[in-house]
Design a protein around this motif. Structure first.
Motif, PDB file in Angstrom:
ATOM      1  N   LYS A   1      10.522  21.788   6.920  1.00 58.65           N
ATOM      2  CA  LYS A   1      10.445  21.318   8.479  1.00 58.65           C
ATOM      3  C   LYS A   1       9.353  21.554   9.267  1.00 58.65           C
ATOM      4  O   LYS A   1       9.316  21.649  10.259  1.00 58.65           O
ATOM      5  N   ASN A   2       8.101  21.413   8.272  1.00 53.99           N
ATOM      6  CA  ASN A   2       6.718  21.275   9.084  1.00 53.99           C
ATOM      7  C   ASN A   2       6.537  19.954   9.518  1.00 53.99           C
ATOM      8  O   ASN A   2       6.490  19.130   8.573  1.00 53.99           O
ATOM      9  N   TYR A   3       6.600  19.522  10.803  1.00 52.90           N
ATOM     10  CA  TYR A   3       6.394  18.213  11.116  1.00 52.90           C
ATOM     11  C   TYR A   3       5.088  17.777  11.570  1.00 52.90           C
ATOM     12  O   TYR A   3       4.993  16.929  12.635  1.00 52.90           O
ATOM     13  N   ASP A   4       4.088  18.396  11.240  1.00 52.27           N
ATOM     14  CA  ASP A   4       2.543  18.160  11.601  1.00 52.27           C
ATOM     15  C   ASP A   4       2.239  16.852  11.341  1.00 52.27           C
ATOM     16  O   ASP A   4       1.840  16.281  12.176  1.00 52.27           O
ATOM     17  N   ARG A   5       2.301  16.598   9.977  1.00 52.27           N
ATOM     18  CA  ARG A   5       1.926  15.275   9.400  1.00 52.27           C
ATOM     19  C   ARG A   5       2.694  14.797   8.428  1.00 52.27           C
ATOM     20  O   ARG A   5       2.439  14.518   7.221  1.00 52.27           O
ATOM     21  N   PRO A   6       3.771  14.545   8.664  1.00 51.12           N
ATOM     22  CA  PRO A   6       4.845  14.019   7.438  1.00 51.12           C
ATOM     23  C   PRO A   6       4.505  12.699   7.086  1.00 51.12           C
ATOM     24  O   PRO A   6       3.840  11.951   7.798  1.00 51.12           O
ATOM     25  N   GLU A   7       4.636  12.286   5.910  1.00 46.50           N
ATOM     26  CA  GLU A   7       4.470  11.171   5.033  1.00 46.50           C
ATOM     27  C   GLU A   7       5.760  10.205   5.391  1.00 46.50           C
ATOM     28  O   GLU A   7       6.576  10.462   5.314  1.00 46.50           O
ATOM     29  N   ILE A   8       4.956   8.907   5.406  1.00 45.88           N
ATOM     30  CA  ILE A   8       6.174   7.889   5.419  1.00 45.88           C
ATOM     31  C   ILE A   8       5.343   6.673   4.411  1.00 45.88           C
ATOM     32  O   ILE A   8       4.111   6.550   4.619  1.00 45.88           O
ATOM     33  N   ASP A   9       6.364   5.892   3.677  1.00 47.70           N
ATOM     34  CA  ASP A   9       5.792   4.772   2.866  1.00 47.70           C
ATOM     35  C   ASP A   9       5.578   3.653   3.940  1.00 47.70           C
ATOM     36  O   ASP A   9       6.333   3.760   4.883  1.00 47.70           O
ATOM     37  N   ARG A  10       4.609   3.063   3.844  1.00 47.76           N
ATOM     38  CA  ARG A  10       3.827   1.883   4.722  1.00 47.76           C
ATOM     39  C   ARG A  10       5.078   0.935   4.943  1.00 47.76           C
ATOM     40  O   ARG A  10       5.409   0.439   6.121  1.00 47.76           O
ATOM     41  N   ARG A  11       5.748   0.670   3.677  1.00 45.41           N
ATOM     42  CA  ARG A  11       6.828  -0.262   3.730  1.00 45.41           C
ATOM     43  C   ARG A  11       7.790   0.159   4.627  1.00 45.41           C
ATOM     44  O   ARG A  11       8.721  -0.466   5.746  1.00 45.41           O
TER      45      ARG A  11
ATOM     46  N   LEU B   1     -10.231  11.165  -8.248  1.00 45.12           N
ATOM     47  CA  LEU B   1      -8.789  10.831  -8.963  1.00 45.12           C
ATOM     48  C   LEU B   1      -7.785  11.347  -7.736  1.00 45.12           C
ATOM     49  O   LEU B   1      -7.763  12.591  -7.735  1.00 45.12           O
ATOM     50  N   PHE B   2      -7.291  10.684  -6.781  1.00 45.80           N
ATOM     51  CA  PHE B   2      -6.236  10.828  -5.918  1.00 45.80           C
ATOM     52  C   PHE B   2      -4.800  10.577  -6.174  1.00 45.80           C
ATOM     53  O   PHE B   2      -4.746   9.321  -6.497  1.00 45.80           O
ATOM     54  N   ALA B   3      -4.072  11.214  -6.335  1.00 46.30           N
ATOM     55  CA  ALA B   3      -2.568  10.924  -6.693  1.00 46.30           C
ATOM     56  C   ALA B   3      -1.806  11.377  -5.681  1.00 46.30           C
ATOM     57  O   ALA B   3      -1.759  12.748  -5.168  1.00 46.30           O
ATOM     58  N   GLN B   4      -0.977  10.619  -5.122  1.00 42.18           N
ATOM     59  CA  GLN B   4      -0.144  10.478  -3.937  1.00 42.18           C
ATOM     60  C   GLN B   4       1.321  10.362  -4.166  1.00 42.18           C
ATOM     61  O   GLN B   4       1.669   9.224  -4.815  1.00 42.18           O
ATOM     62  N   ARG B   5       2.247  11.055  -3.755  1.00 41.01           N
ATOM     63  CA  ARG B   5       3.590  10.715  -4.162  1.00 41.01           C
ATOM     64  C   ARG B   5       3.781  10.065  -2.992  1.00 41.01           C
ATOM     65  O   ARG B   5       3.709  10.232  -1.840  1.00 41.01           O
ATOM     66  N   ASN B   6       4.785   9.097  -3.435  1.00 40.62           N
ATOM     67  CA  ASN B   6       5.362   8.190  -2.398  1.00 40.62           C
ATOM     68  C   ASN B   6       6.928   8.364  -2.710  1.00 40.62           C
ATOM     69  O   ASN B   6       7.437   8.814  -3.548  1.00 40.62           O
ATOM     70  N   GLY B   7       7.765   7.332  -1.633  1.00 40.30           N
ATOM     71  CA  GLY B   7       9.026   7.479  -1.790  1.00 40.30           C
ATOM     72  C   GLY B   7       9.424   6.714  -3.134  1.00 40.30           C
ATOM     73  O   GLY B   7       8.609   6.237  -3.757  1.00 40.30           O
ATOM     74  N   GLY B   8      10.755   6.747  -3.228  1.00 38.85           N
ATOM     75  CA  GLY B   8      11.426   5.795  -4.562  1.00 38.85           C
ATOM     76  C   GLY B   8      10.787   6.287  -5.711  1.00 38.85           C
ATOM     77  O   GLY B   8      10.639   5.310  -6.576  1.00 38.85           O
ATOM     78  N   ASN B   9      10.574   7.539  -6.084  1.00 40.20           N
ATOM     79  CA  ASN B   9      10.330   7.952  -7.388  1.00 40.20           C
ATOM     80  C   ASN B   9       8.876   7.111  -7.703  1.00 40.20           C
ATOM     81  O   ASN B   9       8.845   6.894  -8.947  1.00 40.20           O
ATOM     82  N   GLN B  10       7.948   6.955  -7.009  1.00 45.29           N
ATOM     83  CA  GLN B  10       6.625   6.381  -7.215  1.00 45.29           C
ATOM     84  C   GLN B  10       5.538   7.399  -6.817  1.00 45.29           C
ATOM     85  O   GLN B  10       5.556   8.264  -6.077  1.00 45.29           O
ATOM     86  N   ILE B  11       4.481   7.207  -7.737  1.00 48.66           N
ATOM     87  CA  ILE B  11       3.114   8.101  -7.338  1.00 48.66           C
ATOM     88  C   ILE B  11       2.138   6.823  -7.343  1.00 48.66           C
ATOM     89  O   ILE B  11       2.085   5.983  -8.317  1.00 48.66           O
TER      90      ILE B  11
ATOM     91  N   GLY C   1       0.876  -1.214   0.204  1.00 49.65           N
ATOM     92  CA  GLY C   1       0.062  -0.046   0.178  1.00 49.65           C
ATOM     93  C   GLY C   1       0.872   1.254   0.034  1.00 49.65           C
ATOM     94  O   GLY C   1       2.233   1.174  -0.006  1.00 49.65           O
ATOM     95  N   GLY C   2       0.255   2.570   0.344  1.00 49.23           N
ATOM     96  CA  GLY C   2       1.063   3.598  -0.317  1.00 49.23           C
ATOM     97  C   GLY C   2       1.544   4.200   0.870  1.00 49.23           C
ATOM     98  O   GLY C   2       2.131   3.818   1.789  1.00 49.23           O
ATOM     99  N   THR C   3       1.336   5.538   0.789  1.00 52.98           N
ATOM    100  CA  THR C   3       2.010   6.473   2.028  1.00 52.98           C
ATOM    101  C   THR C   3       1.199   6.947   3.170  1.00 52.98           C
ATOM    102  O   THR C   3      -0.330   6.707   2.734  1.00 52.98           O
ATOM    103  N   LEU C   4       1.576   7.010   4.193  1.00 51.79           N
ATOM    104  CA  LEU C   4       0.656   7.365   5.465  1.00 51.79           C
ATOM    105  C   LEU C   4       1.285   8.532   6.256  1.00 51.79           C
ATOM    106  O   LEU C   4       2.420   8.633   6.026  1.00 51.79           O
ATOM    107  N   ASP C   5       0.329   9.323   6.435  1.00 51.64           N
ATOM    108  CA  ASP C   5       0.734  10.547   7.233  1.00 51.64           C
ATOM    109  C   ASP C   5       0.636  10.439   8.801  1.00 51.64           C
ATOM    110  O   ASP C   5      -0.453  10.119   9.180  1.00 51.64           O
ATOM    111  N   LEU C   6       1.830  10.511   9.429  1.00 53.30           N
ATOM    112  CA  LEU C   6       1.794  10.313  10.932  1.00 53.30           C
ATOM    113  C   LEU C   6       1.624  11.534  11.891  1.00 53.30           C
ATOM    114  O   LEU C   6       2.316  12.524  11.541  1.00 53.30           O
TER     115      LEU C   6
END
Ligand SMILES: Cc1cc2nc3c(=O)[nH]c(=O)nc-3n(C[C@H](O)[C@H](O)[C@H](O)COP(=O)(O)OP(=O)(O)OC[C@H]3O[C@@H](n4cnc5c(N)ncnc54)[C@H](O)[C@@H]3O)c2cc1C
Length: 396
Positions: free
Chosen positions: A99-109, A215-225, A47-52
């Motif tokens: 440097k806004n760390y309210d809800r940074p994204e991280i790939d689930r993996r 249509l929701f497009a989300q940037r993930n890490g590793g040059n993926q969307i 799955g994709g990216t998650l905001d913590l």
């Protein structure tokens, strides 16, 4: 109560919730095992990216002493948001300051890797699909796996997600369809192969919304969307539509028809994505799901309070549940009472988020020009957040 007289602790499910629980319990000196269905972390799409969020996902990682590992790989810029109408008009654009760390994204993996690596060797027993769990005596439970293995736990925690096989021990509720289905698609090496998609999406999430579709497009890490093509359709649409989801060209043709009056720049998200479409009908448990505390068993995360993903709270709640449960177990003098207190707090915060997620689903996937409505909603939310920040800085 000492660590020894809780007995054998078993967690079912090595998702973010189960892994967080195991990590914190191990830090506190407990022995714990996780049984996981998948044979390897990469066995299927993670799955994709998650905001913590600060007070849940991030708080959990701080308690787990893994916050620095998270900071090293998270993407604060992933909080950028763009809302577009079906004509391609941009209604709303938010670029978060550096440097806004309210809800940074991280790939689930990446999140799972951080948690997995932090555990003692052989904590996670992979390739064990729980088939059945029954209470035996004195609050103990017997677990049976599809490979014939059995085990007995003094405390079992169901962290096994939406279709939990532990849930029946505490509740008769089953997930119900939310009214919308997502079809997940993906772009790999997107910056090089599809610079126009990269530009359309930006650094974070792009929502294109109209006519009960999205249509929701989300940037993930590793040059993926990742793209979530979202439709308000009946529960059995995947079968009734007659689409063979193993035939990418057939899926494309069908979806392009459904979005035929949308701008070409948006249709590209369907037209040129990789050849892999994963249909995901969205399910939720009843908003006010509660149960009587049972000896020797409880649930956390999606197993306890599955909700549709429109509040961005699912993983955050799973990790907060795990943290609070670990602390409840650690500080317990009466385990059943401690679990009861943990569950009461969990029920109330889950009900609030579940209600919010359903309201948001109805806002995002609604008739007419939903992009405009969502744009107003985002603006109000941002004003509220700004006001809160100002009040906090005045009172600080
Ligand atoms: C399309 C989509 C987008 C989402 N986006 C977001 C988002 O942006 N932000 C957010 O906060 N949340 C999001 N969510 C929700 C989030 O993914 C979940 O809430 C979160 O993963 C729950 O974590 P968990 O540990 O409770 O369960 P899971 O992540 O589901 O983990 C459960 C684990 O249990 C294992 N398991 C299942 N059955 C068995 C069995 N029988 N035996 C052994 N092991 C088993 C599974 O293999 C899995 O590893 C999204 C969900 C979806 C579907």
């Amino acid at each position: 109560m000492t660590k020894n007289n809780i007995g054998r602790i078993i967690i079912v499910g090595a998702g973010p919730g189960g892994l967080t629980l195991a990590r914190i319990l191990q830090l506190k000196g407990f022995e714990v095992k996780i049984y996981e269905r998948e044979s390897h972390i990469d066995v299927r799409s993670q799955g994709g990216t998650l905001d913590l969020h600060v007070h849940s996902g991030q708080y959990a990682l701080k308690t787990a002493e893994l916050f620095e590992d998270f900071q090293a790989v998270c993407r604060p810029e992933g909080q950028d948001t763009r809302i577009i109408g079906k004509s391609g008009t941009i209604y709303y654009e938010e670029v978060v300051p550096d440097k806004n760390y309210d809800r940074p994204e991280i790939d689930r993996r990446d999140l799972r890797q951080i948690l997995l690596k932090s555990l003692k060797k052989d904590t996670v027993i992979q390739g064990h699909n729980l088939l059945d769990i029954q209470s035996i005596s004195n609050g103990q439970h017997k677990l049976t796996f599809d490979n014939g293995v059995t085990d007995v736990a003094d405390l079992v925690i169901g962290a096994d997600g939406a279709w939990s096989r532990v849930r029946h021990l505490v509740s008769k509720e089953k997930p119900q369809y939310c009214g919308a289905t997502m079809i997940e698609a993906q772009f790999t090496e997107v910056d090089d192969r599809h610079p126009e998609i990269s530009k359309l999406t930006g650094r974070g999430t792009m929502f294109a919304l109209s006519d009960n579709k999205g249509l929701f497009a989300q940037r993930n890490g590793g040059n993926q969307i990742r793209v979530y093509i979202t439709l308000r359709v009946p529960e059995n649409w995947i079968i009734e539509s007659g689409i063979d989801f193993d035939q990418p060209q057939q899926v494309r043709t069908h979806l392009l028809e459904l979005f035929s009056d949308w701008d070409n720049s948006l249709l590209n998200l369907i037209q040129v994505c990789d050849d892999n479409f994963i249909p995901r009908p969205l399910y939720m448990l009843p908003i006010n799901q509660k149960w009587e505390t049972q000896q020797g068993v409880t649930l956390l995360g999606d197993a306890a309070h599955l909700m549709c993903p429109f509040a961005g709270e699912g993983v955050n709640l799973a990790m907060l549940d795990a943290t609070e449960l670990a602390l409840a177990i650690t500080n317990s003098t009466d385990l059943t009472q401690s679990i009861h207190e943990y569950e009461q707090k969990m029920f109330s915060r889950a009900a609030e988020s579940s209600e919010e997620s359903l309201t948001n689903l109805d806002l995002f996937i609604s008739p007419d020009d939903s992009a405009k409505k969502v744009c107003e909603w985002f603006k109000k939310m941002m004003e509220g957040a700004l006001q809160n920040n100002n009040e906090n800085s005045v009172t600080a």
